[in-house]
Design a protein around this motif. Structure first.
Motif, PDB file in Angstrom:
ATOM      1  N   GLU A  53       5.039  61.964  23.323  1.00 41.05           N
ATOM      2  CA  GLU A  53       5.337  60.995  24.377  1.00 41.05           C
ATOM      3  C   GLU A  53       4.040  60.348  24.880  1.00 41.05           C
ATOM      4  N   PRO A  54       3.996  58.995  24.954  1.00 38.71           N
ATOM      5  CA  PRO A  54       2.777  58.343  25.453  1.00 38.71           C
ATOM      6  C   PRO A  54       2.519  58.665  26.921  1.00 38.71           C
ATOM      7  N   TYR A  55       1.262  58.562  27.324  1.00 36.73           N
ATOM      8  CA  TYR A  55       0.863  58.809  28.704  1.00 36.73           C
ATOM      9  C   TYR A  55      -0.263  57.851  29.065  1.00 36.73           C
ATOM     10  N   THR A  70       1.481  65.709  15.905  1.00 41.70           N
ATOM     11  CA  THR A  70       2.340  65.102  16.920  1.00 41.70           C
ATOM     12  C   THR A  70       1.537  64.773  18.167  1.00 41.70           C
ATOM     13  N   ALA A  71       0.663  65.699  18.583  1.00 42.69           N
ATOM     14  CA  ALA A  71      -0.182  65.456  19.753  1.00 42.69           C
ATOM     15  C   ALA A  71      -1.181  64.336  19.481  1.00 42.69           C
ATOM     16  N   VAL A  72      -1.755  64.318  18.276  1.00 43.99           N
ATOM     17  CA  VAL A  72      -2.729  63.277  17.927  1.00 43.99           C
ATOM     18  C   VAL A  72      -2.065  61.904  17.925  1.00 43.99           C
ATOM     19  N   LYS A  73      -0.891  61.817  17.308  1.00 44.75           N
ATOM     20  CA  LYS A  73      -0.182  60.537  17.284  1.00 44.75           C
ATOM     21  C   LYS A  73       0.215  60.109  18.697  1.00 44.75           C
ATOM     22  N   GLY A  74       0.599  61.066  19.532  1.00 43.15           N
ATOM     23  CA  GLY A  74       0.910  60.725  20.913  1.00 43.15           C
ATOM     24  C   GLY A  74      -0.300  60.172  21.640  1.00 43.15           C
ATOM     25  N   ALA A  75      -1.483  60.724  21.353  1.00 42.44           N
ATOM     26  CA  ALA A  75      -2.705  60.224  21.978  1.00 42.44           C
ATOM     27  C   ALA A  75      -3.016  58.806  21.522  1.00 42.44           C
ATOM     28  N   VAL A  76      -2.899  58.566  20.213  1.00 41.12           N
ATOM     29  CA  VAL A  76      -3.168  57.214  19.697  1.00 41.12           C
ATOM     30  C   VAL A  76      -2.118  56.237  20.208  1.00 41.12           C
ATOM     31  N   MET A  77      -0.863  56.681  20.293  1.00 41.61           N
ATOM     32  CA  MET A  77       0.184  55.826  20.839  1.00 41.61           C
ATOM     33  C   MET A  77      -0.134  55.459  22.290  1.00 41.61           C
ATOM     34  N   LEU A 115      -8.383  65.738  23.363  1.00 36.58           N
ATOM     35  CA  LEU A 115      -7.041  65.246  23.676  1.00 36.58           C
ATOM     36  C   LEU A 115      -6.700  65.487  25.139  1.00 36.58           C
ATOM     37  N   ASP A 116      -7.135  66.638  25.678  1.00 34.96           N
ATOM     38  CA  ASP A 116      -6.855  66.926  27.088  1.00 34.96           C
ATOM     39  C   ASP A 116      -7.644  66.010  28.007  1.00 34.96           C
ATOM     40  N   GLY A 120       1.501  48.089  15.235  1.00 34.40           N
ATOM     41  CA  GLY A 120       0.601  49.229  15.189  1.00 34.40           C
ATOM     42  C   GLY A 120       1.329  50.531  15.459  1.00 34.40           C
ATOM     43  N   ALA A 121       2.227  50.531  16.427  1.00 32.05           N
ATOM     44  CA  ALA A 121       2.998  51.738  16.738  1.00 32.05           C
ATOM     45  C   ALA A 121       3.890  52.130  15.564  1.00 32.05           C
TER      46      ALA A 121
END
Length: 681
Positions: free
Chosen positions: A409-411, A512-519, A656-657, A555-556
């Motif tokens: 999930e994006p943030y 999944t976390a990496v893609k969420g960060a890039v997203m 990432l954090d 891009g997404a």
């Protein structure tokens, strides 16, 4: 549909265009009632968007104007604020309604007009040169590739369209005039989206695509070739159809004031807007005006449910967009259910009228609610980490040895800026000299004086007043005295992502976390009006997965489909970034880049792989490039390779954090750049 640019002064006939019923209807409704608010046409290239808009202008009724008025004032109701007024009674001039096309690189002064401040201050003369809005008054304003215009320009255009008036304010000198026009914008979504606030300002939107029917495509080509061979003869064959359509537009305009919007139709309109949770009340007003125009177009004096349904299909899809990764759309079943629930007047409602036929979808106590959400959990998690359970998104290539993890999930992320002061297009990221922002200094005018720096001008003129023979209270100004403001605002940048998709990143939960960060960074780039590009590296090479573009949506989508696995050619990814940035500097020299490297810092491909990666990083750092390394290393034992790479690039490393905006306060000093010519802050 037809494609291609006209090679003749004879316009391609509107009635000769094949297909595209919704676009045809949307344009005609605005011709009947410009108060609808214009049309935004979204579609791929080569789908006749421009051809149809230009053809529409030939159908509009001619207008009566005051002779010699540059602002197309109507003799029957001349604008009392017209700069060319006041107008004496005179015989009216008849002329066709103008079609004004707005170029992509247009300036604000070219749109609203320009005031000659030098003459205004030195001679006391209010010299005003009308802009494109004045020329478009009572005609058509056509904006091709509206999504490529700067946001402040689009805001200015939409404000004028909404208010029906254009304003020019310069240092106490003010000019205003009427500017009512049929607004049409076209765009290719692959080149970037308009932000939701601007989408909402267009009355209607229409999605178009090239037909896949061979028969229709053949007819398109046949008509186009016939037009190119003999434009006059081709137009003559459709002259009668064009005349009849123009007469129908005129008749619908005359009937429009007599159309009644019943209470039932109004309740349906407001119920539909509430059911689809659109923001504000603009959608309700646009739907009402569109439904009335539809009734007039069909020759009726009462709005029917079919008018409300069609109005919703044209006015709501683009207002349903909540974030840059959403595609405009409308749930037809929900629309029909809402209309059915509000198809009767208040006197026909209540429990006495309920019966067996009221049961079913929309008839029970929960029938008025929105449909239940369908889809995966927002965090993209699953019960197992087995690669076989990772299902690629629809349309993504299936690869047996290249699992595809879903994005988290994006943030909201912390802000990274390019240091120094640039001169790029206005945006919301890095400091730059722009048309907006706060004044930081003055300078001699570079071209036409548009933003006077009053105090600096007075200071420049003051020492010369005695020599100029000043004998009154008036200040004697010469051209060399004038100074203009230099303002500092923010610019948009090119954010180039270099993403490690190798086997070391392939653990499902980790990717999944990496893609969420890039997203999340993509979302941030969208909000800051940046261009983005994406390079991925895995196996034996690096690939330009997304050439620099304004389309964050693309891009997404590319990120979602990104498979992982194989070796880690880090040096190849960095060298590919060097080449992409070299080409982009030639294409857009004023747009400064920000490099975002997403990796754990590992490199494979021989004993010298890390050394080669360091050399490639030094090559990028030697150009003073602003960079950030997103450190994806995980586990109890960390090698610190990503931080080493960040030092070689001359930029910070962020875990990432640490990427989350909530941690910014604690990181401001930890990641403060040492060399401000190279680092991102």
């Amino acid at each position: 549909m037809e494609s291609g640019r006209q090679m003749s002064d004879v316009r391609y006939p509107f009635t000769a265009i094949v297909g595209m019923a919704d676009l045809r209807l949307g344009l005609l409704l605005n011709a009947v009632s410009p108060a609808v608010g214009g049309v935004l046409v979204r579609g791929e290239k080569g789908t006749a968007k421009s051809t149809m808009v230009r053809a529409l202008a030939g159908l509009l009724p001619s207008i009566a104007t005051v002779p010699g008025c540059r602002f197309a004032c109507d003799p029957a109701s001349a604008d009392p604020q017209c700069p060319d007024g006041p107008h004496a009674l005179a015989a009216a001039e008849e002329r066709p309604a103008h079609l004004v096309e707005l170029p992509v690189g247009v300036s604000e002064d070219r749109i609203v007009g320009s005031l000659d401040l030098e003459r205004a201050l030195a001679e006391g003369v209010k010299a005003y040169e009308p802009g494109l809005l004045a020329k478009a008054h009572r005609g058509v304003l056509y904006i091709d590739e509206v999504n490529l215009l700067q946001d402040h320009v689009v805001d200015l255009l939409l404000d004028a369209a909404a208010m029906g008036r254009s304003y020019v304010e310069r240092e106490g000198v003010s000019v205003r005039h009427a500017a009512r026009f049929l607004l049409v914008g076209t765009m290719n979504p692959e080149e970037g989206e308009l932000r939701p606030q601007l989408l909402d300002r267009f009355g209607l939107t229409v999605e178009i695509a090239a037909t896949r029917d061979p028969g229709e495509r053949a007819e398109v080509v046949r008509r186009r070739l016939a037009y190119d061979a003999d434009p006059d003869g081709f137009a003559a064959r459709y002259a009668e159809d064009e005349r009849e359509l123009a007469e129908r537009i005129t008749a619908a305009r005359e009937l429009l004031p007599q159309v009644e919007l019943t209470d039932v139709a109004l309740r349906q309109i407001t119920a539909v807007c509430a059911a689809f949770e659109v923001d504000g009340l603009r959608a309700d007003i646009v739907m009402a005006r569109t439904a009335v125009a539809l009734a007039a177009w069909d020759g009726r004096t009462e709005v029917l449910e079919e008018d409300v349904r069609k109005a919703a299909q044209l006015a709501l899809p683009h207002r349903r967009r909540r974030n840059p990764f959403d595609a405009p759309g409308l749930d037809e079943e929900q629309l029909d259910r809402t209309l059915d629930e509000h198809s009767e007047g208040p006197d026909d409602e209540g429990p006495d009228n309920e019966g067996p036929d009221d049961e079913g979808p929309g008839g029970g106590p929960d029938g008025g609610g929105a449909p239940e959400p369908v889809g995966d959990a927002p965090d993209g998690s699953a019960a197992s980490d087995e690669p076989s359970e990772t299902v690629p998104p629809q349309g993504a290539p299936a690869k047996a040895n290249a699992p595809v993890a879903a994005a988290g999930e994006p943030y909201r992320t912390r802000l990274f800026k390019v240091p120094g002061t640039g001169k790029g297009a206005q945006g919301r990221r890095s400091p730059a000299e722009t048309d907006g922002g706060h004044t930081i200094r003055s300078r001699r005018p570079q071209g036409h004086l548009s933003r006077l720096h009053l105090s600096a001008t007075l200071q420049a003129a003051a020492p010369h007043q005695v020599a100029r023979g000043r004998d009154s209270r008036a200040l004697v100004l010469h051209r060399d005295d004038f100074r203009e403001q230099v303002r500092q605002g923010r610019e948009s940048n090119l954010v180039l992502f270099v993403v490690d998709a190798s086997g070391s990143m392939a653990a499902r939960q980790r990717m999944t976390a990496v893609k969420g960060a890039v997203m999340s960074l993509l979302m941030d780039a969208y909000q800051r009006r940046d261009k983005i590009g994406m390079i991925t590296f895995r196996g034996a090479s690096a690939e330009l997965a997304l050439p620099p573009t304004s389309s964050v949506e693309v891009g997404a989508a590319r990120l979602e489909q990104l498979p992982t696995g194989g070796r880690t050619p880090l040096a190849a990814g960095l060298l590919r970034a060097h080449e992409v940035l070299r080409v982009e500097r030639m294409r857009d020299p004023h747009r400064r880049p920000l490099l975002v490297v997403v990796t754990d810092g590992r490199a494979t491909g021989g004993r010298d792989a890390l050394a080669q990666a360091g050399q490639a990083a030094g090559l990028l750092a030697g150009q003073g490039l602003a960079s950030v390394v997103l450190d994806c290393e995980a586990g109890p034992v960390r090698l610190g390779l990503a931080r080493t790479l960040a030092a070689q690039l001359g930029g910070p490393a962020v875990t990432l954090d640490e990427l989350r905006a909530e941690g910014v306060a604690a990181l401001v000093h930890a990641h403060r750049p040492v060399n401000h010519d190279r680092k991102a802050a």
